[in-house]
Design a protein around this motif. Structure first.
Motif, PDB file in Angstrom:
ATOM      1  N   VAL A 105      42.862  32.599  41.432  1.00  0.00           N
ATOM      2  CA  VAL A 105      41.711  31.946  40.804  1.00  0.00           C
ATOM      3  C   VAL A 105      40.962  32.939  39.917  1.00  0.00           C
ATOM      4  N   LEU A 106      40.778  34.165  40.382  1.00  0.00           N
ATOM      5  CA  LEU A 106      40.106  35.191  39.572  1.00  0.00           C
ATOM      6  C   LEU A 106      40.882  35.488  38.286  1.00  0.00           C
ATOM      7  N   VAL A 107      42.186  35.635  38.387  1.00  0.00           N
ATOM      8  CA  VAL A 107      43.006  35.922  37.210  1.00  0.00           C
ATOM      9  C   VAL A 107      42.954  34.755  36.225  1.00  0.00           C
ATOM     10  N   LEU A 108      43.105  33.537  36.708  1.00  0.00           N
ATOM     11  CA  LEU A 108      43.036  32.365  35.824  1.00  0.00           C
ATOM     12  C   LEU A 108      41.649  32.236  35.187  1.00  0.00           C
ATOM     13  N   GLY A 109      40.611  32.499  35.941  1.00  0.00           N
ATOM     14  CA  GLY A 109      39.250  32.455  35.399  1.00  0.00           C
ATOM     15  C   GLY A 109      39.064  33.488  34.300  1.00  0.00           C
ATOM     16  N   ALA A 110      39.585  34.693  34.512  1.00  0.00           N
ATOM     17  CA  ALA A 110      39.490  35.743  33.482  1.00  0.00           C
ATOM     18  C   ALA A 110      40.251  35.344  32.227  1.00  0.00           C
ATOM     19  N   MET A 111      41.399  34.702  32.386  1.00  0.00           N
ATOM     20  CA  MET A 111      42.179  34.263  31.223  1.00  0.00           C
ATOM     21  C   MET A 111      41.418  33.205  30.429  1.00  0.00           C
ATOM     22  N   VAL A 112      40.821  32.243  31.114  1.00  0.00           N
ATOM     23  CA  VAL A 112      40.046  31.199  30.442  1.00  0.00           C
ATOM     24  C   VAL A 112      38.846  31.816  29.728  1.00  0.00           C
ATOM     25  N   PHE A 113      38.145  32.718  30.390  1.00  0.00           N
ATOM     26  CA  PHE A 113      36.996  33.390  29.793  1.00  0.00           C
ATOM     27  C   PHE A 113      37.408  34.147  28.531  1.00  0.00           C
ATOM     28  N   ALA A 114      38.504  34.888  28.598  1.00  0.00           N
ATOM     29  CA  ALA A 114      38.965  35.681  27.447  1.00  0.00           C
ATOM     30  C   ALA A 114      39.373  34.787  26.279  1.00  0.00           C
ATOM     31  N   TRP A 115      40.056  33.677  26.565  1.00  0.00           N
ATOM     32  CA  TRP A 115      40.477  32.777  25.490  1.00  0.00           C
ATOM     33  C   TRP A 115      39.270  32.121  24.830  1.00  0.00           C
ATOM     34  N   ARG A 116      38.290  31.686  25.623  1.00  0.00           N
ATOM     35  CA  ARG A 116      37.084  31.077  25.052  1.00  0.00           C
ATOM     36  C   ARG A 116      36.307  32.089  24.210  1.00  0.00           C
ATOM     37  N   ARG A 117      36.278  33.324  24.657  1.00  0.00           N
ATOM     38  CA  ARG A 117      35.602  34.381  23.886  1.00  0.00           C
ATOM     39  C   ARG A 117      36.319  34.595  22.558  1.00  0.00           C
ATOM     40  N   ARG A 118      37.650  34.592  22.555  1.00  0.00           N
ATOM     41  CA  ARG A 118      38.440  34.744  21.325  1.00  0.00           C
ATOM     42  C   ARG A 118      38.184  33.565  20.381  1.00  0.00           C
ATOM     43  N   LEU A 119      38.126  32.353  20.927  1.00  0.00           N
ATOM     44  CA  LEU A 119      37.830  31.178  20.101  1.00  0.00           C
ATOM     45  C   LEU A 119      36.463  31.319  19.434  1.00  0.00           C
ATOM     46  N   ARG A 120      35.473  31.798  20.178  1.00  0.00           N
ATOM     47  CA  ARG A 120      34.139  32.019  19.612  1.00  0.00           C
ATOM     48  C   ARG A 120      34.170  33.100  18.544  1.00  0.00           C
ATOM     49  N   ARG A 121      34.883  34.191  18.808  1.00  0.00           N
ATOM     50  CA  ARG A 121      34.962  35.310  17.868  1.00  0.00           C
ATOM     51  C   ARG A 121      35.524  34.864  16.525  1.00  0.00           C
ATOM     52  N   MET A 167      46.306  41.142  59.595  1.00  0.00           N
ATOM     53  CA  MET A 167      45.766  39.994  58.893  1.00  0.00           C
ATOM     54  C   MET A 167      46.678  38.804  59.196  1.00  0.00           C
ATOM     55  N   SER A 168      46.044  37.688  59.426  1.00  0.00           N
ATOM     56  CA  SER A 168      46.806  36.493  59.745  1.00  0.00           C
ATOM     57  C   SER A 168      47.413  35.888  58.479  1.00  0.00           C
ATOM     58  N   TYR A 169      48.359  35.015  58.678  1.00  0.00           N
ATOM     59  CA  TYR A 169      49.020  34.322  57.577  1.00  0.00           C
ATOM     60  C   TYR A 169      48.006  33.561  56.729  1.00  0.00           C
ATOM     61  N   GLU A 170      47.078  32.863  57.367  1.00  0.00           N
ATOM     62  CA  GLU A 170      46.080  32.066  56.668  1.00  0.00           C
ATOM     63  C   GLU A 170      45.173  32.954  55.811  1.00  0.00           C
ATOM     64  N   ALA A 171      44.790  34.113  56.330  1.00  0.00           N
ATOM     65  CA  ALA A 171      43.941  35.047  55.586  1.00  0.00           C
ATOM     66  C   ALA A 171      44.690  35.592  54.356  1.00  0.00           C
ATOM     67  N   ALA A 172      45.969  35.895  54.518  1.00  0.00           N
ATOM     68  CA  ALA A 172      46.765  36.400  53.396  1.00  0.00           C
ATOM     69  C   ALA A 172      46.885  35.341  52.294  1.00  0.00           C
ATOM     70  N   VAL A 173      47.086  34.083  52.708  1.00  0.00           N
ATOM     71  CA  VAL A 173      47.170  32.985  51.729  1.00  0.00           C
ATOM     72  C   VAL A 173      45.838  32.834  51.002  1.00  0.00           C
ATOM     73  N   ALA A 174      44.736  32.920  51.734  1.00  0.00           N
ATOM     74  CA  ALA A 174      43.405  32.799  51.125  1.00  0.00           C
ATOM     75  C   ALA A 174      43.163  33.922  50.119  1.00  0.00           C
ATOM     76  N   VAL A 175      43.561  35.149  50.444  1.00  0.00           N
ATOM     77  CA  VAL A 175      43.404  36.284  49.522  1.00  0.00           C
ATOM     78  C   VAL A 175      44.235  36.057  48.259  1.00  0.00           C
ATOM     79  N   MET A 176      45.463  35.587  48.415  1.00  0.00           N
ATOM     80  CA  MET A 176      46.334  35.343  47.255  1.00  0.00           C
ATOM     81  C   MET A 176      45.762  34.225  46.373  1.00  0.00           C
ATOM     82  N   ILE A 177      45.261  33.168  46.980  1.00  0.00           N
ATOM     83  CA  ILE A 177      44.665  32.074  46.213  1.00  0.00           C
ATOM     84  C   ILE A 177      43.418  32.571  45.483  1.00  0.00           C
ATOM     85  N   GLY A 178      42.606  33.349  46.174  1.00  0.00           N
ATOM     86  CA  GLY A 178      41.404  33.923  45.547  1.00  0.00           C
ATOM     87  C   GLY A 178      41.756  34.806  44.352  1.00  0.00           C
ATOM     88  N   ALA A 179      42.781  35.645  44.510  1.00  0.00           N
ATOM     89  CA  ALA A 179      43.208  36.514  43.409  1.00  0.00           C
ATOM     90  C   ALA A 179      43.721  35.683  42.232  1.00  0.00           C
TER      91      ALA A 179
END
Length: 168
Positions: free
Chosen positions: A15-31, A1-13
């Motif tokens: 973004v997914l983790v941050l998105g899950a955190m935002v989703f979970a916090w908003r769900r807690r606020l609603r609850r 895997m190239s350097y650029e592909a590894a960076v893209a995978v890390m950025i994607g991961a």
């Protein structure tokens, strides 16, 4: 895997983790949207003492790792705990004053752990109070100025005090 592909995978991961955190916090606020802390201090409350505090969290009773997002106690803050003859006023930076009347206070003691915060043994003050008739919660404070033992003693007296006609 190239350097650029590894960076893209890390950025994607990331973004997914941050998105899950935002989703979970908003769900807690609603609850927890139906839970509200009482606001405003009674007009003729006599101030017994003031203490600079760090507000840590409010959790389900006896479940120090289960955070509740009771407005305006959803976020950690620096502020002041004002003990009056009618209850405890929490003036936290950026929030309206929360007033826990003595008839809402159930117990006050020491704690060592609350959600995402571990301190020396007995380093936190745990205030147990009633949100409504069926919901009991624990709010955690770290006393910055003053003696935590004195704060606990004063608040325990309020828990045992008969109701003085303060509004909740």
């Amino acid at each position: 895997m190239s350097y650029e592909a590894a960076v893209a995978v890390m950025i994607g991961a990331a973004v997914l983790v941050l998105g899950a955190m935002v989703f979970a916090w908003r769900r807690r606020l609603r609850r927890d949207s139906g839970l509200h802390a009482p606001l405003g201090v009674p007009e003729h409350a006599d101030v017994l003492s003031r203490h600079e505090v760090l507000y840590v969290a409010t959790t389900r009773h006896d479940q120090p790792l289960e955070r509740l997002t009771i407005r305006p106690l959803a976020y950690r803050a620096r502020g002041e705990a004002v003990i009056t003859d009618r209850g405890l006023a929490l003036s936290l930076d950026g929030s309206p004053t929360v007033f826990l009347a003595s008839n809402r206070l159930v117990a006050v003691d020491r704690a060592t752990v609350a959600i995402d915060r571990v301190v020396e043994p007995g380093g936190l003050v745990r205030v147990v109070w009633q949100v409504d008739e069926s919901t009991r919660v624990d709010s955690y404070l770290r006393v910055v100025s003053g003696d935590p033992t004195h704060v606990i003693t004063e608040l325990q007296r309020l828990c045992a005090a008969p109701e003085t006609g303060a509004s909740s």
